[in-house]
Motif scaffolding. Structure first.
Motif: not given
Length: 415
Positions: A79-87, A256-264, A312-317
């Motif tokens: 659709y014209g987007g970058a569709e970047v990875s979840s990471l 949805a939840q990985i974005m919350h984890a990224a905030i923290e 550890a949080s960063e690796v788990l993310l």
């Protein structure tokens, strides 16, 4: 206006379905998205303490954010987007959350709505809404309700409109993050048969009332107030089925939840890096018998523990993001469960790490760390309020039940 904002300042505006917005830059790759995010985060850091202290809503910053193209990075390539990875999404949210926890949270529900659209939208709906987002439209949210007996209950209703091809929405929502900055407000509604939908309602539609009444002591400028709907008309083509995102195996929940984890995780990293700088300026404790705090063995010990937890949080993310991207091409009950459990691990760990790192920042900075002008407490307040979103104790339960009894976790946006 800053130099970076000038780079992405639109030459014209567009109008789509009565939505007026500036034409946005379109990002093409993960690398470009990360480079733009890095530049913007430096800019947003300049007034972060003031915005928090005086509760200055970041309208200017969110406009720059969306004009840069970052709001459209999850739009599929077809659709014209970058569709970047979840990471990449997680890294960008963590980066901005470290600078300003509120700004880091604001795009979360926008990306969430786009993930619901990707899974449940019709082809016509995808073409319409993806084009809007690529052009510069921002989505907020109206999902939660404050006056129900349980969080699962929803009173906001959708019903067939009389003599019109569309529906009417009535109800009230709370904790509507990003709604004050949005062009559309995707709203969770139920019909008379208890089916759930996401109605992509124009923020300026007749009968929509956005109220700036969020009074949380953290995440103060997320625009998370009340939205009321009084006989609000919505076109039939703007209503997407919602409940099927969880009755079938989809990535809506773990994404949805990985974005919350990224905030923290972002808050934790920022608090840790600030702690290092503050310790270098702090006075040593008298019993340490050293000349500076950075030579105090107990201070060094505490910093070591925080360093390990943050990493550890960063690796788990990263691991969770990888699991999401593996499941994305061919989602099954099993790989969605694996992704959900990996996300639950980082969500539980990042909750504890963000709270500990932000608290240790003030402790190790000493009495000087309590000065309001420095705003060190904002990291803890942001972490404490955001981690109330859903309970980490239940994440440990689902993880344990999965590894011990092979019981798949429930599918929902709060795992």
């Amino acid at each position: 206006m800053t130099t970076f904002q000038n780079i992405y300042k639109s030459e014209h505006t567009e109008t789509v379905a009565n939505l007026s917005f500036a034409k946005a830059h379109i990002i093409k790759t993960d690398a470009e998205a990360l480079d733009i995010a890095e530049a913007l985060s430096v800019q947003f850091k300049e007034r972060a303490i003031q915005r928090d202290a005086e509760r200055i809503l970041p309208f200017e910053e969110i406009e720059a954010f969306s004009q840069s193209g970052l709001w459209a990075i999850t739009v599929p390539k077809q659709y014209g987007g970058a569709e970047v990875s979840s990471l990449t999404v997680a890294k960008i949210i963590a980066l901005f959350s470290g600078v300003d926890g509120s700004i880091g949270q604001i795009p979360q529900n926008h990306f969430y709505a786009l993930e619901v659209l990707r899974n449940n939208g019709t082809e016509t709906q995808k073409q319409k809404f993806y084009a809007e987002v690529l052009a510069g439209v921002r989505y907020g949210n109206a999902l939660a309700e404050f006056k129900t007996k349980t969080a699962a209950q929803k009173h906001t209703q959708i019903a067939q409109a009389q003599n019109q091809h569309g529906f009417v929405v009535n109800g009230e929502k709370f904790y509507c993050t990003g709604s004050l900055f949005a062009h559309r407000i995707p709203t969770l509604v139920r019909d008379a048969e208890d089916r759930e939908y996401l109605a992509f309602i124009s923020a300026d539609a007749q009968g929509v009332q956005r109220i700036n009444d969020w009074t949380g002591f953290g995440q103060k400028t997320t625009g998370s107030g009340t939205v009321k709907f009084n006989q609000v008309f919505v076109e039939a083509e703007d209503v997407v089925r919602f409940d099927r995102a969880f009755s079938e195996p989809t990535l809506v929940g773990p994404f949805a939840q990985i974005m919350h984890a990224a905030i923290e995780t972002g808050i934790a990293r920022a608090a840790f890096e600030e702690t290092i700088q503050r310790v270098k300026k702090a006075r040593a404790w008298v019993d340490a018998k050293v000349e500076s705090a950075d030579q105090d063995p107990l201070t060094i010990y505490e910093l070591g523990r925080i360093a390990a937890d943050v990493r550890a949080s960063e690796v788990l993310l990263k691991q969770a993001a990888h699991s999401i991207d593996i499941a994305k091409p061919h989602p099954t009950a099993e790989n969605i469960a694996k992704a959900s459990i990996d996300v639950a691990k980082v969500r539980a760990h990042s909750t504890e790490t963000a709270l500990k790192a932000s608290s240790k920042l003030i402790e190790l900075a000493g009495s000087r760390g309590s000065q309001r002008a420095d705003g060190l407490d904002r990291h803890w307040r942001n972490a404490r309020v955001h981690t109330l979103h859903d309970a980490s104790r239940w994440k440990y339960y689902f993880i344990g039940n999965y590894v011990l009894n092979n019981i798949l976790p429930p599918r929902r946006g709060t795992l």
